[in-house]
Design an enzyme around this catalytic site. Structure first.
Site, short mmCIF file in Angstrom:
data_model
loop_
_atom_site.label_atom_id
_atom_site.label_comp_id
_atom_site.label_asym_id
_atom_site.label_seq_id
_atom_site.Cartn_x
_atom_site.Cartn_y
_atom_site.Cartn_z
CE1 TYR A 171 -16.86 28.70 16.18
CE2 TYR A 171 -17.50 30.45 17.59
CZ TYR A 171 -17.44 29.30 17.14
OH TYR A 171 -18.32 28.34 18.06
CE LYS A 175 -20.17 28.09 14.92
NZ LYS A 175 -20.79 26.93 14.48
#
Ligand code: NAI
Length: 302
Positions: A171, A175
Protein backbone atom coordinates in the site's frame (compact mmCIF):
# COMPACT_ATOMS: atom_id res chain seq x y z
CA UNK A 1 -24.83 29.10 -7.28
CA UNK A 2 -22.54 26.15 -6.63
CA UNK A 3 -18.75 26.18 -6.95
CA UNK A 4 -19.00 23.46 -9.62
CA UNK A 5 -22.14 24.44 -11.54
CA UNK A 6 -22.15 22.93 -15.03
CA UNK A 7 -19.11 20.69 -14.41
CA UNK A 8 -18.99 16.93 -14.94
CA UNK A 9 -17.00 14.82 -12.48
CA UNK A 10 -16.12 11.17 -11.99
CA UNK A 11 -15.44 9.87 -8.48
CA UNK A 12 -13.91 6.39 -8.36
CA UNK A 13 -14.79 4.31 -5.33
CA UNK A 14 -17.67 6.77 -4.84
CA UNK A 15 -19.99 4.22 -3.28
CA UNK A 16 -18.57 4.29 0.23
CA UNK A 17 -16.43 6.19 2.72
CA UNK A 18 -14.48 9.14 1.39
CA UNK A 19 -15.58 8.65 -2.23
CA UNK A 20 -19.23 8.80 -1.21
CA UNK A 21 -18.61 12.07 0.67
CA UNK A 22 -16.77 13.52 -2.34
CA UNK A 23 -19.54 12.50 -4.77
CA UNK A 24 -22.29 13.99 -2.58
CA UNK A 25 -20.45 17.29 -2.07
CA UNK A 26 -19.43 17.68 -5.73
CA UNK A 27 -23.10 17.15 -6.68
CA UNK A 28 -24.24 19.60 -3.99
CA UNK A 29 -21.84 22.16 -5.51
CA UNK A 30 -23.53 21.70 -8.89
CA UNK A 31 -21.48 19.01 -10.65
CA UNK A 32 -23.03 16.10 -12.54
CA UNK A 33 -21.33 13.03 -11.11
CA UNK A 34 -20.44 9.57 -12.39
CA UNK A 35 -20.31 7.51 -9.20
CA UNK A 36 -17.96 4.61 -9.88
CA UNK A 37 -17.71 1.68 -7.50
CA UNK A 38 -16.99 -2.01 -7.95
CA UNK A 39 -18.68 -2.53 -4.60
CA UNK A 40 -16.54 -5.34 -3.24
CA UNK A 41 -15.51 -6.27 0.30
CA UNK A 42 -13.04 -4.25 2.38
CA UNK A 43 -10.15 -6.36 1.01
CA UNK A 44 -11.21 -5.86 -2.62
CA UNK A 45 -12.82 -9.27 -3.08
CA UNK A 46 -16.24 -9.56 -4.72
CA UNK A 47 -18.41 -7.00 -6.50
CA UNK A 48 -21.81 -5.42 -5.82
CA UNK A 49 -23.69 -2.77 -7.80
CA UNK A 50 -25.52 -1.44 -4.73
CA UNK A 51 -22.77 0.86 -3.41
CA UNK A 52 -22.54 3.05 -6.54
CA UNK A 53 -26.28 2.80 -7.29
CA UNK A 54 -27.29 3.96 -3.81
CA UNK A 55 -25.04 7.03 -3.87
CA UNK A 56 -26.20 7.96 -7.40
CA UNK A 57 -29.80 7.58 -6.20
CA UNK A 58 -29.09 9.69 -3.11
CA UNK A 59 -27.75 12.50 -5.32
CA UNK A 60 -30.70 12.29 -7.71
CA UNK A 61 -33.18 12.27 -4.82
CA UNK A 62 -31.60 15.49 -3.51
CA UNK A 63 -32.15 17.14 -6.90
CA UNK A 64 -28.65 16.58 -8.30
CA UNK A 65 -27.44 14.72 -11.37
CA UNK A 66 -25.63 11.37 -11.12
CA UNK A 67 -25.22 8.03 -12.82
CA UNK A 68 -23.67 4.87 -11.40
CA UNK A 69 -20.73 2.99 -12.92
CA UNK A 70 -19.63 -0.45 -11.72
CA UNK A 71 -16.30 -0.87 -13.49
CA UNK A 72 -13.07 -2.01 -11.88
CA UNK A 73 -10.84 1.11 -11.89
CA UNK A 74 -7.76 -0.85 -12.87
CA UNK A 75 -9.41 -2.53 -15.87
CA UNK A 76 -8.17 -1.09 -19.18
CA UNK A 77 -11.54 -1.19 -21.01
CA UNK A 78 -13.42 -0.41 -17.78
CA UNK A 79 -11.48 2.85 -17.39
CA UNK A 80 -12.36 3.85 -20.93
CA UNK A 81 -16.04 2.98 -20.39
CA UNK A 82 -16.11 5.19 -17.30
CA UNK A 83 -14.83 8.24 -19.20
CA UNK A 84 -17.20 7.53 -22.12
CA UNK A 85 -20.12 7.21 -19.73
CA UNK A 86 -19.48 10.73 -18.41
CA UNK A 87 -19.36 12.09 -21.95
CA UNK A 88 -22.50 10.15 -23.05
CA UNK A 89 -24.52 10.98 -19.94
CA UNK A 90 -23.47 14.58 -19.34
CA UNK A 91 -21.74 15.81 -22.52
CA UNK A 92 -18.13 15.98 -21.35
CA UNK A 93 -15.71 15.61 -18.47
CA UNK A 94 -14.20 18.33 -16.27
CA UNK A 95 -12.87 16.49 -13.22
CA UNK A 96 -11.57 13.03 -12.40
CA UNK A 97 -11.29 12.16 -8.71
CA UNK A 98 -9.34 8.90 -8.26
CA UNK A 99 -10.14 7.48 -4.84
CA UNK A 100 -10.97 3.74 -5.10
CA UNK A 101 -8.81 1.22 -3.31
CA UNK A 102 -8.37 -1.33 -0.57
CA UNK A 103 -5.68 -2.68 1.77
CA UNK A 104 -4.24 -6.14 2.41
CA UNK A 105 -1.73 -5.49 5.18
CA UNK A 106 1.12 -7.86 6.05
CA UNK A 107 4.72 -7.52 7.22
CA UNK A 108 7.11 -7.58 4.30
CA UNK A 109 8.55 -11.03 5.11
CA UNK A 110 5.06 -12.61 5.21
CA UNK A 111 3.40 -10.79 2.32
CA UNK A 112 2.13 -13.00 -0.49
CA UNK A 113 2.48 -12.28 -4.18
CA UNK A 114 -1.30 -11.88 -4.40
CA UNK A 115 -1.39 -9.32 -1.56
CA UNK A 116 1.34 -7.32 -3.27
CA UNK A 117 -0.11 -7.50 -6.80
CA UNK A 118 -3.74 -6.77 -5.91
CA UNK A 119 -3.01 -3.70 -3.75
CA UNK A 120 -0.44 -2.21 -6.14
CA UNK A 121 -2.86 -2.89 -9.01
CA UNK A 122 -5.97 -1.26 -7.52
CA UNK A 123 -4.18 1.87 -6.35
CA UNK A 124 -1.44 2.53 -8.88
CA UNK A 125 -2.97 1.07 -12.03
CA UNK A 126 -6.37 2.15 -10.74
CA UNK A 127 -5.15 5.75 -10.82
CA UNK A 128 -3.27 5.37 -14.10
CA UNK A 129 -6.01 3.75 -16.23
CA UNK A 130 -8.77 6.38 -15.78
CA UNK A 131 -6.09 9.08 -16.11
CA UNK A 132 -4.93 7.52 -19.38
CA UNK A 133 -8.39 7.78 -20.96
CA UNK A 134 -9.35 11.12 -19.41
CA UNK A 135 -6.14 12.83 -20.52
CA UNK A 136 -6.47 11.39 -24.05
CA UNK A 137 -10.00 12.84 -24.18
CA UNK A 138 -8.82 16.26 -22.94
CA UNK A 139 -5.91 16.32 -25.41
CA UNK A 140 -8.37 15.70 -28.27
CA UNK A 141 -10.58 18.57 -27.05
CA UNK A 142 -7.49 20.81 -26.88
CA UNK A 143 -6.50 19.88 -30.45
CA UNK A 144 -10.03 20.69 -31.69
CA UNK A 145 -10.26 24.11 -30.06
CA UNK A 146 -6.64 25.10 -29.41
CA UNK A 147 -7.87 26.31 -26.01
CA UNK A 148 -6.84 24.96 -22.57
CA UNK A 149 -9.55 22.57 -21.42
CA UNK A 150 -9.66 23.76 -17.78
CA UNK A 151 -9.93 20.25 -16.32
CA UNK A 152 -8.89 18.69 -13.01
CA UNK A 153 -7.51 15.44 -11.66
CA UNK A 154 -7.40 14.73 -7.93
CA UNK A 155 -5.43 11.69 -6.74
CA UNK A 156 -5.72 9.93 -3.40
CA UNK A 157 -2.47 8.87 -1.77
CA UNK A 158 -1.89 8.30 1.93
CA UNK A 159 0.48 9.40 4.64
CA UNK A 160 1.43 5.72 4.66
CA UNK A 161 2.99 6.48 1.26
CA UNK A 162 4.54 9.82 2.22
CA UNK A 163 6.20 8.48 5.39
CA UNK A 164 6.15 4.69 4.93
CA UNK A 165 3.98 2.61 7.26
CA UNK A 166 5.19 -0.65 8.82
CA UNK A 167 2.95 -3.53 7.69
CA UNK A 168 1.92 -1.82 4.45
CA UNK A 169 4.79 -2.31 1.97
CA UNK A 170 2.32 -2.89 -0.91
CA UNK A 171 0.00 0.00 0.00
CA UNK A 172 2.74 2.49 0.95
CA UNK A 173 4.69 1.79 -2.24
CA UNK A 174 1.57 2.21 -4.38
CA UNK A 175 0.55 5.43 -2.61
CA UNK A 176 4.05 6.95 -2.89
CA UNK A 177 3.92 6.02 -6.59
CA UNK A 178 0.60 7.82 -6.94
CA UNK A 179 1.97 10.98 -5.30
CA UNK A 180 4.89 10.87 -7.72
CA UNK A 181 2.71 10.10 -10.77
CA UNK A 182 0.58 13.18 -9.97
CA UNK A 183 3.65 15.38 -10.46
CA UNK A 184 4.37 13.72 -13.82
CA UNK A 185 0.75 14.15 -14.96
CA UNK A 186 0.78 17.77 -13.76
CA UNK A 187 3.89 18.46 -15.85
CA UNK A 188 2.63 16.62 -18.96
CA UNK A 189 -0.85 18.14 -18.90
CA UNK A 190 -0.01 21.74 -17.99
CA UNK A 191 -0.09 22.96 -21.58
CA UNK A 192 -3.53 21.43 -22.09
CA UNK A 193 -4.97 23.21 -19.05
CA UNK A 194 -5.32 20.11 -16.86
CA UNK A 195 -4.21 20.20 -13.22
CA UNK A 196 -3.33 17.15 -11.12
CA UNK A 197 -3.00 17.26 -7.33
CA UNK A 198 -2.79 14.69 -4.55
CA UNK A 199 -4.90 14.36 -1.45
CA UNK A 200 -3.78 12.37 1.60
CA UNK A 201 -6.95 11.96 3.65
CA UNK A 202 -7.62 11.13 7.29
CA UNK A 203 -11.09 9.74 8.05
CA UNK A 204 -13.19 7.07 9.71
CA UNK A 205 -14.23 4.65 6.95
CA UNK A 206 -14.55 0.90 6.51
CA UNK A 207 -10.83 0.84 5.66
CA UNK A 208 -9.59 2.59 8.80
CA UNK A 209 -12.19 1.04 11.13
CA UNK A 210 -10.87 -2.31 10.00
CA UNK A 211 -7.27 -1.26 10.74
CA UNK A 212 -7.59 0.88 13.88
CA UNK A 213 -11.03 0.02 15.28
CA UNK A 214 -14.11 2.25 15.44
CA UNK A 215 -13.49 3.31 19.05
CA UNK A 216 -10.21 5.07 18.29
CA UNK A 217 -11.83 6.96 15.42
CA UNK A 218 -15.11 7.99 17.04
CA UNK A 219 -15.20 11.21 19.06
CA UNK A 220 -17.41 12.24 21.96
CA UNK A 221 -21.10 12.97 21.35
CA UNK A 222 -21.74 16.68 20.74
CA UNK A 223 -18.09 17.52 19.94
CA UNK A 224 -16.60 18.19 16.50
CA UNK A 225 -16.23 14.84 14.71
CA UNK A 226 -12.59 14.97 13.59
CA UNK A 227 -12.74 11.72 11.64
CA UNK A 228 -15.94 12.34 9.65
CA UNK A 229 -15.05 11.70 5.98
CA UNK A 230 -17.19 14.73 5.06
CA UNK A 231 -14.39 16.90 6.51
CA UNK A 232 -12.07 15.89 3.64
CA UNK A 233 -14.36 16.54 0.65
CA UNK A 234 -14.32 20.39 0.66
CA UNK A 235 -10.66 20.28 -0.41
CA UNK A 236 -11.62 17.99 -3.32
CA UNK A 237 -14.40 20.40 -4.37
CA UNK A 238 -11.96 23.33 -4.17
CA UNK A 239 -9.30 21.51 -6.23
CA UNK A 240 -11.96 20.66 -8.87
CA UNK A 241 -13.12 24.28 -9.14
CA UNK A 242 -12.04 27.16 -11.37
CA UNK A 243 -10.49 28.78 -8.28
CA UNK A 244 -7.78 26.07 -8.31
CA UNK A 245 -6.79 26.45 -11.99
CA UNK A 246 -3.30 27.62 -10.95
CA UNK A 247 -2.61 24.79 -8.45
CA UNK A 248 -0.98 21.70 -9.92
CA UNK A 249 1.51 19.03 -8.90
CA UNK A 250 0.76 19.79 -5.23
CA UNK A 251 0.18 17.44 -2.30
CA UNK A 252 -2.18 17.97 0.64
CA UNK A 253 -3.11 16.24 3.88
CA UNK A 254 -6.73 16.84 4.87
CA UNK A 255 -8.81 15.69 7.81
CA UNK A 256 -10.71 17.08 10.78
CA UNK A 257 -10.39 20.87 10.90
CA UNK A 258 -7.09 21.02 8.97
CA UNK A 259 -5.85 21.24 5.40
CA UNK A 260 -2.05 20.97 5.18
CA UNK A 261 0.04 21.76 2.10
CA UNK A 262 2.95 19.28 1.96
CA UNK A 263 6.36 19.41 0.34
CA UNK A 264 8.82 16.52 0.28
CA UNK A 265 12.22 15.35 -0.82
CA UNK A 266 14.07 18.54 -0.15
CA UNK A 267 17.85 18.17 0.27
CA UNK A 268 18.72 17.75 3.93
CA UNK A 269 22.46 18.31 3.48
CA UNK A 270 25.28 17.33 1.11
CA UNK A 271 29.00 16.70 0.96
CA UNK A 272 30.76 17.57 -2.26
CA UNK A 273 34.23 17.01 -3.65
CA UNK A 274 35.79 19.17 -6.32
CA UNK A 275 35.27 17.26 -9.63
CA UNK A 276 36.27 13.94 -8.11
CA UNK A 277 34.55 10.69 -7.07
CA UNK A 278 34.08 9.75 -3.41
CA UNK A 279 35.69 6.57 -2.10
CA UNK A 280 33.85 4.40 0.46
CA UNK A 281 36.36 5.22 3.20
CA UNK A 282 36.10 8.95 2.47
CA UNK A 283 32.32 8.61 2.93
CA UNK A 284 32.93 6.93 6.29
CA UNK A 285 35.11 9.91 7.25
CA UNK A 286 32.48 12.40 5.93
CA UNK A 287 29.61 10.72 7.79
CA UNK A 288 29.53 13.23 10.65
CA UNK A 289 29.68 16.15 8.22
CA UNK A 290 26.79 14.77 6.11
CA UNK A 291 24.41 13.85 8.92
CA UNK A 292 25.53 16.19 11.74
CA UNK A 293 23.36 15.57 14.79
CA UNK A 294 20.18 14.96 12.72
CA UNK A 295 18.15 11.72 12.98
CA UNK A 296 19.14 8.95 10.55
CA UNK A 297 16.04 6.84 11.32
CA UNK A 298 12.82 6.69 9.23
CA UNK A 299 10.84 9.97 9.18
CA UNK A 300 8.15 10.61 11.78
CA UNK A 301 4.53 10.92 10.61
CA UNK A 302 3.83 14.63 10.35
P1 NAI B 1 -13.62 2.47 1.72
O1 NAI B 1 -13.33 1.03 1.74
O2 NAI B 1 -14.73 2.99 2.58
O3 NAI B 1 -13.94 2.95 0.23
C1 NAI B 1 -13.20 2.52 -0.88
C2 NAI B 1 -14.17 2.28 -2.02
O4 NAI B 1 -13.42 1.86 -3.19
C3 NAI B 1 -15.16 1.14 -1.72
O5 NAI B 1 -16.49 1.58 -1.91
C4 NAI B 1 -14.76 0.04 -2.70
O6 NAI B 1 -15.87 -0.75 -3.14
C5 NAI B 1 -14.14 0.83 -3.84
N1 NAI B 1 -13.26 0.00 -4.66
C6 NAI B 1 -12.31 -0.88 -4.23
N2 NAI B 1 -11.71 -1.45 -5.29
C7 NAI B 1 -12.29 -0.93 -6.40
C8 NAI B 1 -12.07 -1.13 -7.79
N3 NAI B 1 -11.16 -2.00 -8.25
N4 NAI B 1 -12.82 -0.41 -8.67
C9 NAI B 1 -13.77 0.46 -8.22
N5 NAI B 1 -14.02 0.68 -6.93
C10 NAI B 1 -13.28 0.00 -6.02
O7 NAI B 1 -12.25 3.23 2.08
P2 NAI B 1 -11.88 4.79 2.18
O8 NAI B 1 -11.18 5.00 3.43
O9 NAI B 1 -13.04 5.64 1.84
O10 NAI B 1 -10.77 4.89 1.03
C11 NAI B 1 -10.81 5.82 -0.04
C12 NAI B 1 -9.40 6.15 -0.49
O11 NAI B 1 -8.75 6.92 0.52
C13 NAI B 1 -8.51 4.92 -0.73
O12 NAI B 1 -7.70 5.16 -1.85
C14 NAI B 1 -7.67 4.87 0.52
O13 NAI B 1 -6.47 4.19 0.32
C15 NAI B 1 -7.49 6.34 0.80
N6 NAI B 1 -7.09 6.66 2.17
C16 NAI B 1 -7.99 6.59 3.20
C17 NAI B 1 -7.62 6.99 4.46
C18 NAI B 1 -8.59 7.05 5.58
O14 NAI B 1 -8.23 7.59 6.64
N7 NAI B 1 -9.80 6.53 5.43
C19 NAI B 1 -6.23 7.38 4.78
C20 NAI B 1 -5.38 7.43 3.64
C21 NAI B 1 -5.81 7.08 2.39
Amino acid sequence: MGLLDGKVAIVTGGGRGLGRSHALLLAEEGASVVVNDLGGEWDGSGADTRAASEVAAEITAAGGKAVANFDDVADWEGGQRMINQAIDAFGGLDALVCNAGFVRDRTVFNMTEGEWDSVVRVHMKGHFVPTRWATAYWRERFKETNEPVNARIVYTASEAGLYGNAGQANYSAAKAGIASMAIVVAREMEKYGVTCNTLNPRARTRMTINTFGADRLTGKEGEFDYNDPDNVSPLVAFLCSDAAADITGQTFVAGGDTVAWMQGWTRANRVKKDKDRWTPSELVAAKAELFGDKSTRPPRFG
